[in-house]
Write a protein that holds these residues in place. Structure first.
Motif, short mmCIF file in Angstrom:
data_model
loop_
_atom_site.label_atom_id
_atom_site.label_comp_id
_atom_site.label_asym_id
_atom_site.label_seq_id
_atom_site.Cartn_x
_atom_site.Cartn_y
_atom_site.Cartn_z
N VAL A 2 0.85 -1.18 0.00
CA VAL A 2 0.00 0.00 0.00
C VAL A 2 0.89 1.23 0.00
O VAL A 2 1.84 1.31 0.76
CB VAL A 2 -0.93 0.02 1.22
N GLN A 3 0.58 2.17 -0.85
CA GLN A 3 1.29 3.45 -0.84
C GLN A 3 0.32 4.53 -0.38
O GLN A 3 -0.84 4.57 -0.83
CB GLN A 3 1.84 3.77 -2.23
N LEU A 4 0.81 5.39 0.50
CA LEU A 4 -0.03 6.40 1.13
C LEU A 4 0.51 7.79 0.84
O LEU A 4 1.74 7.99 0.87
CB LEU A 4 -0.08 6.18 2.64
N GLY A 5 -0.39 8.73 0.61
CA GLY A 5 0.03 10.11 0.37
C GLY A 5 -0.89 11.09 1.06
O GLY A 5 -2.09 11.11 0.80
N GLU A 6 -0.33 11.87 1.98
CA GLU A 6 -1.11 12.86 2.74
C GLU A 6 -1.15 14.19 2.01
O GLU A 6 -0.23 14.55 1.28
CB GLU A 6 -0.51 13.08 4.14
N SER A 7 -2.21 14.93 2.25
CA SER A 7 -2.35 16.29 1.74
C SER A 7 -3.26 17.07 2.67
O SER A 7 -3.93 16.49 3.54
CB SER A 7 -2.93 16.29 0.33
N GLY A 8 -3.26 18.40 2.52
CA GLY A 8 -4.16 19.23 3.29
C GLY A 8 -3.53 19.99 4.43
O GLY A 8 -4.19 20.77 5.10
N GLY A 9 -2.24 19.76 4.66
CA GLY A 9 -1.58 20.50 5.72
C GLY A 9 -1.37 21.96 5.33
O GLY A 9 -1.62 22.36 4.19
N GLY A 10 -0.92 22.75 6.30
CA GLY A 10 -0.68 24.15 6.03
C GLY A 10 -0.55 24.96 7.29
O GLY A 10 -0.40 24.41 8.38
N LEU A 11 -0.61 26.27 7.12
CA LEU A 11 -0.51 27.21 8.24
C LEU A 11 -1.90 27.74 8.55
O LEU A 11 -2.62 28.20 7.65
CB LEU A 11 0.43 28.35 7.86
N VAL A 12 -2.27 27.70 9.82
CA VAL A 12 -3.58 28.17 10.24
C VAL A 12 -3.46 28.85 11.60
O VAL A 12 -2.56 28.52 12.38
CB VAL A 12 -4.59 26.99 10.29
N GLN A 13 -4.33 29.78 11.86
CA GLN A 13 -4.33 30.45 13.15
C GLN A 13 -5.00 29.58 14.21
O GLN A 13 -5.85 28.74 13.88
CB GLN A 13 -5.05 31.79 13.06
N ALA A 14 -4.64 29.80 15.44
CA ALA A 14 -5.28 29.08 16.54
C ALA A 14 -6.79 29.28 16.48
O ALA A 14 -7.27 30.38 16.21
CB ALA A 14 -4.73 29.56 17.87
N GLY A 15 -7.51 28.19 16.70
CA GLY A 15 -8.96 28.22 16.60
C GLY A 15 -9.49 27.85 15.24
O GLY A 15 -10.70 27.63 15.07
N GLY A 16 -8.60 27.78 14.26
CA GLY A 16 -9.01 27.45 12.90
C GLY A 16 -9.14 25.96 12.66
O GLY A 16 -9.01 25.15 13.59
N SER A 17 -9.39 25.61 11.40
CA SER A 17 -9.62 24.22 11.03
C SER A 17 -8.81 23.85 9.80
O SER A 17 -8.49 24.70 8.96
CB SER A 17 -11.11 23.99 10.71
N LEU A 18 -8.50 22.58 9.71
CA LEU A 18 -7.89 21.98 8.52
C LEU A 18 -8.47 20.59 8.36
O LEU A 18 -8.84 19.94 9.34
CB LEU A 18 -6.36 21.88 8.66
N ARG A 19 -8.50 20.13 7.11
CA ARG A 19 -8.86 18.74 6.85
C ARG A 19 -7.72 18.07 6.10
O ARG A 19 -7.37 18.48 4.99
CB ARG A 19 -10.15 18.61 6.06
N LEU A 20 -7.15 17.06 6.72
CA LEU A 20 -6.11 16.28 6.08
C LEU A 20 -6.75 15.11 5.34
O LEU A 20 -7.74 14.53 5.79
CB LEU A 20 -5.13 15.74 7.12
N SER A 21 -6.15 14.77 4.21
CA SER A 21 -6.57 13.61 3.44
C SER A 21 -5.38 12.68 3.26
O SER A 21 -4.23 13.13 3.19
CB SER A 21 -7.09 14.03 2.06
N CYS A 22 -5.66 11.41 3.19
CA CYS A 22 -4.63 10.40 2.92
C CYS A 22 -5.17 9.47 1.85
O CYS A 22 -6.11 8.70 2.11
CB CYS A 22 -4.29 9.64 4.19
N ALA A 23 -4.60 9.56 0.68
CA ALA A 23 -5.02 8.71 -0.44
C ALA A 23 -4.14 7.46 -0.49
O ALA A 23 -2.92 7.55 -0.35
CB ALA A 23 -4.91 9.48 -1.75
N ALA A 24 -4.78 6.33 -0.68
CA ALA A 24 -4.07 5.06 -0.68
C ALA A 24 -4.17 4.38 -2.03
O ALA A 24 -5.21 4.45 -2.69
CB ALA A 24 -4.62 4.15 0.40
N SER A 25 -3.10 3.74 -2.42
CA SER A 25 -3.13 2.92 -3.63
C SER A 25 -3.45 1.49 -3.22
O SER A 25 -3.34 1.13 -2.04
CB SER A 25 -1.78 2.95 -4.33
#
Length: 124
Positions: A2-25
């Motif tokens: 299985v190969q995995l690849g994450e995305s969705g990271g970044g810089l955000v202010q405290a109190g904010g939101s992010l959604r990370l994704s991990c796509a798998a082969s």
């Protein structure tokens, strides 16, 4: 394999939101338990959340419980980590991992495959 690849990271202010994704082969994704871990500079890798193959069993670290939500879409071979109410102490590289076992594990050594990680930085 299985190969995995994450995305969705970044810089955000405290109190904010992010959604990370991990796509798998691979066609066996739906049979794997999936986990999210993170590692901050100078610290050991720590468990964040994990989900079994069906989504029926989910575990969270106490530090993220009530703020983070793990989910998966087996049709898309993808696992997600929705992160809300982010804090500066959530800053880390976030990794997704796949576990061939049917039981959900919270220790990193039980996972068989790892992604390359995505950086999450929360500013105060």
């Amino acid at each position: 394999q299985v190969q995995l690849g994450e995305s969705g990271g970044g810089l955000v202010q405290a109190g904010g939101s992010l959604r990370l994704s991990c796509a798998a082969s691979g066609r066996t994704f739906s049979s794997y338990a999936m986990g999210w871990f993170r590692q901050a500079p100078g610290k050991e890798r720590e468990f964040v959340a994990a989900i079994n193959w069906s989504g029926g069993n989910i575990y969270y670290a106490d530090s993220v419980k009530g703020r983070f939500t793990i989910s998966r879409d087996n049709a898309k071979n993808t696992v997600y980590l929705q992160m809300n109410s982010l804090k500066p102490e959530d800053t880390a590289v976030y990794y997704c991992a796949a576990d061939k076992a049917t039981v959900v594990h919270t220790t990193s050594r039980r996972y068989d495959y790892w992604g390359q990680g995505t950086q999450v930085t929360v500013s105060s």
